[in-house]
Design a protein around this motif. Structure first.
Motif, PDB file in Angstrom:
ATOM      1  N   VAL A 121       0.840  -1.192   0.000  1.00 35.48           N
ATOM      2  CA  VAL A 121       0.000   0.000   0.000  1.00 35.48           C
ATOM      3  C   VAL A 121       0.879   1.248   0.000  1.00 35.48           C
ATOM      4  O   VAL A 121       0.686   2.172  -0.791  1.00 35.48           O
ATOM      5  CB  VAL A 121      -0.934   0.001   1.229  1.00 35.48           C
ATOM      6  N   GLU A 124       2.626   1.749  -3.385  1.00 36.91           N
ATOM      7  CA  GLU A 124       1.730   2.187  -4.446  1.00 36.91           C
ATOM      8  C   GLU A 124       1.300   3.637  -4.220  1.00 36.91           C
ATOM      9  O   GLU A 124       1.305   4.457  -5.142  1.00 36.91           O
ATOM     10  CB  GLU A 124       0.503   1.272  -4.497  1.00 36.91           C
ATOM     11  N   ARG A 176      -7.299   9.460  -5.850  1.00 38.26           N
ATOM     12  CA  ARG A 176      -8.293   8.404  -5.972  1.00 38.26           C
ATOM     13  C   ARG A 176      -8.431   7.971  -7.428  1.00 38.26           C
ATOM     14  O   ARG A 176      -8.474   6.784  -7.731  1.00 38.26           O
ATOM     15  CB  ARG A 176      -9.646   8.865  -5.438  1.00 38.26           C
ATOM     16  N   LEU A 179      -5.563   5.875  -8.397  1.00 41.01           N
ATOM     17  CA  LEU A 179      -5.562   4.558  -7.771  1.00 41.01           C
ATOM     18  C   LEU A 179      -6.610   3.644  -8.379  1.00 41.01           C
ATOM     19  O   LEU A 179      -6.454   2.435  -8.406  1.00 41.01           O
ATOM     20  CB  LEU A 179      -5.816   4.689  -6.264  1.00 41.01           C
ATOM     21  N   THR A 180      -7.724   4.242  -8.878  1.00 39.93           N
ATOM     22  CA  THR A 180      -8.797   3.389  -9.391  1.00 39.93           C
ATOM     23  C   THR A 180      -8.767   3.242 -10.897  1.00 39.93           C
ATOM     24  O   THR A 180      -9.687   2.717 -11.478  1.00 39.93           O
ATOM     25  CB  THR A 180     -10.176   3.944  -8.983  1.00 39.93           C
TER      26      THR A 180
ATOM     27  N   MET B   1      -5.707  -2.766  -4.602  1.00 42.89           N
ATOM     28  CA  MET B   1      -5.668  -1.919  -3.405  1.00 42.89           C
ATOM     29  C   MET B   1      -7.077  -1.419  -3.090  1.00 42.89           C
ATOM     30  O   MET B   1      -7.869  -1.131  -3.979  1.00 42.89           O
ATOM     31  CB  MET B   1      -4.740  -0.748  -3.711  1.00 42.89           C
ATOM     32  N   MET B   2      -7.354  -1.314  -1.776  1.00 36.47           N
ATOM     33  CA  MET B   2      -8.737  -0.997  -1.404  1.00 36.47           C
ATOM     34  C   MET B   2      -8.980   0.500  -1.312  1.00 36.47           C
ATOM     35  O   MET B   2     -10.025   0.922  -0.859  1.00 36.47           O
ATOM     36  CB  MET B   2      -9.091  -1.690  -0.082  1.00 36.47           C
ATOM     37  N   CYS B   3      -8.039   1.289  -1.780  1.00 35.54           N
ATOM     38  CA  CYS B   3      -8.199   2.734  -1.638  1.00 35.54           C
ATOM     39  C   CYS B   3      -9.107   3.301  -2.717  1.00 35.54           C
ATOM     40  O   CYS B   3      -8.638   3.818  -3.726  1.00 35.54           O
ATOM     41  CB  CYS B   3      -6.849   3.424  -1.745  1.00 35.54           C
ATOM     42  N   ASN B   4     -10.396   3.205  -2.546  1.00 32.21           N
ATOM     43  CA  ASN B   4     -11.228   3.839  -3.564  1.00 32.21           C
ATOM     44  C   ASN B   4     -12.185   4.866  -2.972  1.00 32.21           C
ATOM     45  O   ASN B   4     -12.903   5.520  -3.690  1.00 32.21           O
ATOM     46  CB  ASN B   4     -11.975   2.797  -4.400  1.00 32.21           C
TER      47      ASN B   4
END
Lengths: 189, 260
Positions: A121, A124, A176, A179-180, B1-4
């Motif tokens: 984490v 990244e 965000r 990351l997505t 990764m769970m960062c949403n």
């Protein structure tokens, strides 16, 4: 030691006061330096150089000015400027091969799986942070990594509070997006 | 990764705080201590990279604050008392300050390339010998910068450890020393440099000495020159006349770089 006491200590004896300043703020300074350096190996250089610049500036300051200094944002402004100078100099010079960085030892207490996930984490997040525009990156790091109040973030950025808030929020939204999937992040450039 | 969502992103960001960098303070502060030296007590400042600054206590009137101020002016770095000097550094330093041949790690960062070259050349002069300023200039690669060598040595950050007292004038006089000419003489005599002989030769116009058995010509204080018996000793005013007379410049004291 709170900043106003540190300032008085600096006025009383610059060198021993500065030792207190380093002790109190080295973690914040180093944490920010780590996020503003292109390579982790440079972060310690950046932190040390920023502290030395701060010291050299303090030597030339009148005691009134030292006494009224807002120490933490002042130090972090120096870190930011030093990082910008380093980035500018690096852009003018060809890249050195990246230094070998040994993997960090897992801390005791956390299971290996937890630690590996946390490291993933962190890595990244660190990588996408580096993709933010400089002002947004500084704003997000100051507000959310080291937990500065918005007013101090604004001081370091040299902008009004409202602007600092918008840098922080735009930075978070772009993080965000990156990351997505990374595509949406480009729309607000 | 769970960062949403933004909350989990800010949580993860808070986890990026670094631990304290070990040794950061050591990279910012210089440390000072006092140590006995050939010039009495000396103040010494060092960093993690090595010894940075040496001054005799006498030259700062025995006052640590005068020493610290000179250090800060010069290096722009805060200074603190050394509470735990690295033991090996301390031993080497004490030996070297008292004149024994001991390598000591030096921190010469912040000096210009020329300054570093001058100090490196000076550090190669053996104990008990002297060299002219012009020799240092030449060894440093700038043969004509003789006066500049004098200026660099007058500011030598680490006297005694880099033996600037062994650099003298070409005319046989000792020249100045940052701690006073009388200390230069005292240090050289303590190293068994025969200053009276050097002065006597200079009065006769002799600045180089050769041996007619080996055909080698040296500076008078060179280890090899001192072994020449009087019967075989020949004096020269210039290295050129010695070379013209068939002498070869000594490879140890290198009175000239011209190859013959």
């Amino acid at each position: 030691m709170p900043d106003d006491e540190l300032c008085l200590a600096l006025v009383a004896d610059l060198d021993s006061g500065f030792a207190d300043v380093v002790r109190t703020h080295e973690r914040v300074v180093y944490s920010v330096a780590l996020r503003l350096s292109s390579r982790p190996a440079d972060a310690e250089d950046l932190a040390a150089e920023a502290f030395l610049r701060a010291y050299q500036a303090l030597r030339g300051y009148h005691s009134d000015r030292i006494a009224s200094l807002r120490l933490r944002p002042w130090l972090l402004t120096i870190v930011r400027n030093t990082a910008r100078n380093a980035a500018r100099d690096a852009a003018r010079r060809p890249d050195l091969p990246p230094a070998f960085e040994p993997a960090e030892q897992p801390a005791c207490g956390a299971s290996v799986e937890q630690q590996v996930e946390r490291d993933d984490v962190a890595r990244e997040l660190g990588a996408v942070l580096a993709q933010l525009p400089e002002a947004q990156r500084v704003a997000v790091v100051l507000r959310h990594v080291v937990g500065l109040p918005t007013s101090e973030v604004a001081e370091v950025l040299g902008c009004p509070d409202g602007t600092a808030k918008s840098h922080i929020s735009r930075g978070l939204h772009r993080l965000r997006a990156l990351l997505t999937g990374g595509v949406a992040g480009r729309t607000d450039r | 990764m769970m960062c949403n969502d933004l909350d989990s992103i800010t949580d993860a960001l808070a986890g990026l705080t670094a631990p304290t960098a070990p040794g950061l303070a050591d990279r910012i502060f210089g440390s000072w201590l006092t140590a006995p030296s050939r010039l009495g007590a000396a103040f010494v400042a060092f960093t993690g990279a090595g010894v940075q600054f040496v001054r005799s206590a006498e030259s700062v009137r025995g006052d640590a604050t005068v020493f610290a101020e000179a250090y800060r002016d010069r290096f722009g770095r805060p200074l603190r008392p050394a509470h735990r000097a690295p033991a090996r550094l301390l031993v080497a330093l004490q030996r070297a300050l008292q004149g024994r041949q001991t390598p000591v790690r030096l921190d010469l960062r912040g000096l210009s390339e020329f300054e570093r070259d001058v100090l490196t050349a000076t550090s190669r002069i053996p104990a008990g010998q002297t060299r002219p300023y012009g020799w240092v200039a030449r060894e440093a690669g700038r043969a004509r910068a003789v006066r500049a060598v004098g200026s660099v040595l007058a500011r030598n950050p680490v006297p005694l450890l880099i033996p600037c007292h062994r650099v003298v004038r070409a005319d046989g006089l000792l020249g100045d020393y940052m701690f006073g000419a009388e200390h230069k003489e005292q240090l050289l005599r303590a190293e068994q440099v025969n200053l009276d002989e050097v002065a006597a030769l200079a009065r006769q116009g002799v600045y180089f000495v050769g041996s007619n058995t080996t055909g080698v010509v040296c500076f008078p204080t060179c280890h090899d020159a001192r072994r020449i018996t009087p019967a075989h000793r020949h004096g020269f005013r210039t290295i050129g006349t010695a070379v013209a007379a068939g002498y070869r410049p000594c490879r140890h004291c290198r009175p000239t770089t011209e190859t013959v």
